[in-house]
Design an enzyme around this catalytic site. Structure first.
Site, PDB file in Angstrom:
ATOM      1  N   ILE A  44      -3.132   4.555   9.238  1.00  0.00           N
ATOM      2  CA  ILE A  44      -3.675   4.610  10.590  1.00  0.00           C
ATOM      3  C   ILE A  44      -2.583   4.934  11.607  1.00  0.00           C
ATOM      4  O   ILE A  44      -2.771   5.755  12.504  1.00  0.00           O
ATOM      5  CB  ILE A  44      -4.352   3.273  10.953  1.00  0.00           C
ATOM      6  CG1 ILE A  44      -5.529   2.992  10.036  1.00  0.00           C
ATOM      7  CG2 ILE A  44      -4.822   3.286  12.402  1.00  0.00           C
ATOM      8  CD1 ILE A  44      -6.153   1.632  10.258  1.00  0.00           C
ATOM      9  N   TYR A 103      -3.541 -13.300   5.329  1.00  0.00           N
ATOM     10  CA  TYR A 103      -3.824 -12.083   6.082  1.00  0.00           C
ATOM     11  C   TYR A 103      -4.898 -12.340   7.141  1.00  0.00           C
ATOM     12  O   TYR A 103      -4.746 -11.965   8.308  1.00  0.00           O
ATOM     13  CB  TYR A 103      -4.282 -10.971   5.140  1.00  0.00           C
ATOM     14  CG  TYR A 103      -4.529  -9.656   5.840  1.00  0.00           C
ATOM     15  CD1 TYR A 103      -3.474  -8.825   6.183  1.00  0.00           C
ATOM     16  CD2 TYR A 103      -5.823  -9.263   6.176  1.00  0.00           C
ATOM     17  CE1 TYR A 103      -3.687  -7.621   6.841  1.00  0.00           C
ATOM     18  CE2 TYR A 103      -6.051  -8.063   6.834  1.00  0.00           C
ATOM     19  CZ  TYR A 103      -4.984  -7.246   7.163  1.00  0.00           C
ATOM     20  OH  TYR A 103      -5.204  -6.067   7.829  1.00  0.00           O
TER      21      TYR A 103
END
Length: 299
Positions: free
Chosen positions: A32, A183
């Site tokens: 990204i 995470y």
């Protein structure tokens, strides 16, 4: 001799006519982040392309081809707050007139629990603490920028997995650690911190949180563990990095689709988890974050 950041001699702010707005994109050497850097450069932005090492940052700029002329490679390993401070110094050198946008995209997920040099579980260190510290340290440059005639913007790249997170008071994660747990919590903590910043900065600096959804990239493969399996099994249903980057680029370069503090997914303002929007939880996250930043500055 290998190419280094110093040997590339990037353009200065004043090269090539009128000053263009400058954006810092962290984690811009793949996925990204690299697509965001390309998208902003295509729109005429000057982009500071961050990588973990000088070599990866320089290689990413070369891959941008003709658009690389608008880009400057900078490097720092964001596991350590000392390195975040060094990255801030590099940004000051390359963007003395101010920073029009900061894209906190760099992220990590590790297959085993280890601590950073600041005594924080590494996933939390990279995904939350580094992003928060970098944003706070760059506040003066964000306030200084007036190239676009509007407030600078901070974009936090977040994840829908934040809704699955459970609170963790001990950021060493000594008990109950798991790759997905760490995470998800790191994204929850960072999202809560971003909401608080948006309120504190009001309209002086825009803060937007963009959830790109599931993305088909090398992130899961590099992470190993359960995330690698998720990427292998669900890759066909995920978007490409180029598709995912569009929402981030739009949040930086276009008129906002919502007020500062908006959580954006698939081009629309959405509602994140109840916990991420809880002011008391946000305050707790900010206190833990600021203690660590202050401890680093006191060393």
């Amino acid at each position: 001799m290998p190419t280094t950041i110093e040997s590339m001699q990037p353009r200065t702010e004043n090269d090539g006519g009128p000053l263009s707005p400058t954006a810092l994109v962290t984690g811009a050497t793949a996925g990204i982040g690299e697509s965001v850097a390309r998208g902003l450069a295509q729109r005429g932005w000057r982009v500071l392309v961050h990588g973990r090492t000088p070599e990866t940052a320089a290689a990413a700029v070369r891959r941008l081809g003709a658009f690389g002329d608008r880009c400057v490679p900078i490097a720092a390993d964001l596991e350590a707050l000392d390195n975040v401070a060094d990255l801030t110094r590099q940004v000051r050198v390359h963007a003395p007139s101010g920073l029009a946008a900061l894209v906190n995209n760099a992220g990590a997920a590790f297959p085993a629990r280890r601590l950073s040099s600041d005594g924080v579980e590494r996933t939390i260190a990279v995904n939350h603490l580094a992003a928060a510290a970098l944003t706070v340290m760059l506040e003066p440059l964000l306030r200084k920028s007036d190239v676009r005639g509007e407030p600078a913007r901070v974009v936090m790249v977040t994840s829908y997995l934040e809704a699955r997170a459970q609170p963790v008071s001990d950021w060493t994660y000594a008990k109950g650690w798991g790759q997905l747990r760490a995470y998800a919590y790191s994204k929850l903590a960072n999202l809560a911190f971003a909401y608080l910043l948006a309120r504190q900065w009001s309209d002086e600096i825009g803060v937007y949180m963009v959830d790109p959804g599931g993305v088909r990239s090398n992130f899961q493969r590099r992470a190993g563990g359960p995330l690698r399996a998720i990427g292998a099994l669900g890759g066909a249903f995920m978007s490409s990095p180029q598709e995912a980057a569009r929402g981030v680029v739009d949040a930086v370069a276009l008129a906002p689709i919502g007020p500062t503090g908006s959580y954006i997914r698939a081009g629309r303002v959405r509602t994140s988890s109840k916990r991420s929007r809880d002011p008391e939880f946000q305050s707790d996250i900010a206190q833990q974050t600021n203690r660590l930043i202050d401890a680093r500055q006191a060393r």
